[in-house]
Design an enzyme around this catalytic site. Structure first.
Site, PDB file in Angstrom:
ATOM      1  CG  HIS A 463      -1.775   1.190   1.391  1.00  0.00           C
ATOM      2  ND1 HIS A 463      -3.112   1.194   1.093  1.00  0.00           N
ATOM      3  CD2 HIS A 463      -1.498   2.455   1.818  1.00  0.00           C
ATOM      4  CE1 HIS A 463      -3.623   2.399   1.322  1.00  0.00           C
ATOM      5  NE2 HIS A 463      -2.653   3.182   1.761  1.00  0.00           N
ATOM      6  CD  GLU A 464       1.600   3.736   3.651  1.00  0.00           C
ATOM      7  OE1 GLU A 464       1.867   4.791   3.028  1.00  0.00           O
ATOM      8  OE2 GLU A 464       0.543   3.573   4.277  1.00  0.00           O
ATOM      9  CG  HIS A 467       0.371   6.368  -0.724  1.00  0.00           C
ATOM     10  ND1 HIS A 467      -0.653   7.039  -1.348  1.00  0.00           N
ATOM     11  CD2 HIS A 467      -0.168   5.822   0.405  1.00  0.00           C
ATOM     12  CE1 HIS A 467      -1.761   6.908  -0.625  1.00  0.00           C
ATOM     13  NE2 HIS A 467      -1.493   6.170   0.438  1.00  0.00           N
ATOM     14  CG  HIS A 470       0.531   9.003  -6.993  1.00  0.00           C
ATOM     15  ND1 HIS A 470      -0.629   9.309  -6.322  1.00  0.00           N
ATOM     16  CD2 HIS A 470       0.393   9.578  -8.216  1.00  0.00           C
ATOM     17  CE1 HIS A 470      -1.436  10.012  -7.104  1.00  0.00           C
ATOM     18  NE2 HIS A 470      -0.824  10.196  -8.256  1.00  0.00           N
TER      19      HIS A 470
END
Length: 680
Positions: A463-464, A467, A470
């Site tokens: 998940h992290e 990010h 991104h």
């Protein structure tokens, strides 16, 4: 010499002393102020270049110092840094207001904005102009002087209150420990967890075992410890952070923050804080958010109630528990999961050695986006545990510097997050590449075992890292539109979509190997992971929805008459409660996402983004989870674009259509394919 005021490429952590920060902030604020003065005093007519771009690239030194300082305040803080934060936050708030309330500057920005249709601007330039104009109009530029003065007072007070709130939660987390000396008290804990608890006790020069409120210590105890009374003690300690009526109590802070945010929104002409925030979100209005949460609640609640009843009956049958309490949930859920799927974290953890999972997420990003990660040891870092990597693309172009910090420490707040030390942007023909960081709190290695992750920790890492991607793959001109600088209910799409690869055989086979034997994870375990993916999904959905509803209960109304935090919270949770109420606990007093972080009026965005990610991953599944064409479309239309265009336009360019809520409900097992529900 102050290293923060010298030009630096990477953050010079080893040279920075705490006393360098405040003088650096003061100097950088002065320099940024001079840059603003140069814009307002420019005798030429305002243009996009001499006003909007000049404003965008002003204060870069201040931004970098702020990034280093506030990241340290989250990941490696101390009392001195916390004191500095209390001193500089109002100064930064005041400087921010000096910009947005600067009448001459606003006149120039408005002059360019009023002519935007004649300027032949790119979509990114239009977005920047719109964002700059709104940063003034939405923050008081049109207010009379007396209201501007009040706005400044509110912002200064809020900046300090939010810091105090977070400091209190961290202090509460650090001060509690459950010290156990009788072996029967750790009955049920797997050997690895027992060893970690013993190691923690030894580190603090105590006999026996220590359990703390840090997740890697707290969660295994709640999941496996047989002693119900100790589970209760730990659960109540965790749930009552900031709720003890002492110097660390956050009740007054919660009420003040909510009321000041409401007053601020009213000053600016908005009905509530949520109305103000959501104007710049995909959801647009509090009404739409409530409708969205209510629609999911209607679908999830019957399933949640069935699951809870099943759990109650199981606990009663197993141990004669006639009333299931909050401190029983994880324990009996784990036992029921083992019974139904013959699967528990202790079977999975040997296949998820931290280093292997890191290599796995790197491999997944290589197959999808052509990235290569090279660990390097010449980058300055703030703690010896931090790992550093240089990231390259297939043509060997430098893409990003990546910091990774994985384990809990006393000076580090709980949870997991991504941040940047430098954003990506293009200036004077140079594509300045970003410096990105992932910070997590995973189980440490022990004297006999490496760091072995639970499956939940594996999905957190992915998940992290989503990010992180991104930020890494950003390719925009302007820093304020780069990477994760997007609408808040769009920001979770890249992170949440990455979690999907953790459930796929093709991805797991790349990295899930036994830490001792090197054997790949057995097919039957992969099947069990997939089969159990929707286990208690109704209850999990209800839990997330309850947090979103609590957020809206604080920020989507007039909170002026609220006098009791707990009473208000109980009312907000009314439609989502499964477990009996515990008067000793209160979530709001430790709900850092909305009272310290940036999620006020935005907690719903996790579920909102789940709709996006379920719909997006359905596209990958249709074409193949490592399909280069789909991955490239995702990179080019979502990851690299940051906030340069409206997120729905970006999503539709990737997917070809708007997302459908059915994709999420189907994946969660809350919708039969024959059911029909409206999409967002």
């Amino acid at each position: 010499m102050n290293p923060l005021l010298e030009p630096f490429d990477t953050a010079p952590f080893s040279k920075i002393k705490d006393e360098h920060f405040k003088p650096a902030f003061l100097r950088a604020i002065d320099e940024a102020r001079a840059e603003i003065d140069a814009i307002t005093e420019n005798p030429e007519n305002p243009t996009f270049e001499n006003t909007i771009e000049a404003l965008e690239f002003s204060g870069r030194q201040l931004d970098r110092i702020s990034s280093v300082f506030f990241n340290l305040n989250s990941a490696e803080t101390n009392e001195h840094i916390q004191k500095i934060a209390q001193e500089v936050s109002p100064l930064l708030s005041e400087f921010g207001n000096d910009i947005t309330l600067n009448t001459e500057l606003f006149k120039k920005v408005k002059s360019v904005y009023d002519e935007k249709d004649e300027l032949d601007l790119s979509p990114e330039q239009i977005m920047l102009l719109d964002k700059k104009y709104k940063s003034f109009s939405r923050n008081g530029a049109n207010l009379p002087e007396d209201k501007k003065k009040r706005l400044r007072e509110i912002d200064a007070e809020l900046s300090k209150l939010k810091l105090t709130f977070g400091e209190n939660v961290l202090a509460e987390t650090n001060k509690y420990e459950l010290h156990l000396t009788d072996e029967s008290d750790v009955e049920g804990l797997p050997e690895g967890e027992k060893e970690a608890a013993a190691q923690l006790a030894e580190a603090r020069e105590k006999e026996g075992w220590l359990v703390t409120l840090n997740y890697p210590s707290y969660i295994p105890f709640m999941k496996y410890a047989e002693n119900r009374e100790l589970r209760k003690e730990l659960s109540l300690a965790f749930g009552s952070k900031g709720f003890h009526g002492d110097e660390l109590d956050n009740q007054k802070n919660v009420l003040k923050i909510a009321k000041l945010r409401y007053e601020r929104a009213n000053l600016l002409g908005y009905k509530t804080h949520a109305d103000f925030v959501l104007e710049e979100r995909m959801a647009e209005t509090p009404e739409k958010v409530r409708e969205f949460l209510q629609e999911l609640l209607e679908k999830a609640k019957p399933a949640a109630e069935r699951e809870f009843k099943q759990l109650e009956e199981f606990a009663n049958e197993l141990d004669g528990i006639d009333r299931l309490e909050k401190w029983d949930g994880s324990y009996y859920s784990e036992k029921l999961k083992q019974k139904l799927f013959d699967l528990d974290d202790e079977k999975l953890k040997p296949y998820f050695k931290l280093e292997n999972v890191i290599a796995g997420v790197f491999k997944v990003s290589e197959l999808l986006f052509g990235l290569r990660f090279e660990e390097v040891f010449d980058i300055d870092k703030y703690h010896e545990e931090v790992k550093t990597y240089r990231v390259y693309d297939q043509a060997n172009n430098f893409i990003c510097l990546f910091y990774a910090d994985f384990h809990p420490r006393e000076g580090k707040r709980g949870g997991a997050w991504m941040t940047t030390y430098r954003p990506q942007y293009i200036r004077n023909g140079e594509n300045v590449r970003p410096h990105v960081s992932n910070v997590c709190n995973f189980t440490r290695s022990t004297s006999t075992k490496p760091s072995l992750l639970t499956f939940n920790e594996v999905t957190t890492l992915f998940h992290e890292f989503g990010h992180g991607l991104h930020g890494m793959l950003a390719n925009t001109v302007y820093p304020s539109l780069s990477g994760t600088s997007v609408y808040w209910d769009f920001v979770e799409l890249p992170s949440q979509v990455m979690e999907n690869w953790c459930y796929e055989k093709e991805a797991l086979e790349l990295f899930a190997t036994h830490y001792e034997t090197g054997d790949p994870i057995p097919m039957e375990l992969i099947e069990k992971i997939k089969d159990s993916a929707t286990f208690q999904e109704g209850m999990q959905t209800l839990r997330q929805l309850s947090f979103g509803l609590l957020d809206m209960a604080w920020h989507g109304i007039d909170p002026t008459d609220i006098s009791d935090v707990k009473t208000h919270e109980v009312q907000a949770f009314k439609g989502t409660r499964l477990y009996p109420e515990t008067p000793e606990t209160c979530m709001s007093t430790a709900f850092a996402h909305i009272f310290q972080g940036g999620y006020s009026s935005g907690y719903y965005s996790y579920k909102w983004a789940e709709v996006l990610d379920a719909d997006a991953f359905a596209y990958f599944k249709e074409e193949g989870i490592f399909n280069k064409e789909v991955a490239t479309k995702f990179k080019d239309n979502v990851l690299s674009q940051g906030g340069t265009e409206n997120p729905m336009l970006l999503y539709k360019r990737f997917r070809g259509a708007e997302p459908k809520v059915e994709a999420l409900l189907e994946r969660a097992g809350l919708l039969k394919k024959t059911d029909m529900v409206s999409s967002k």
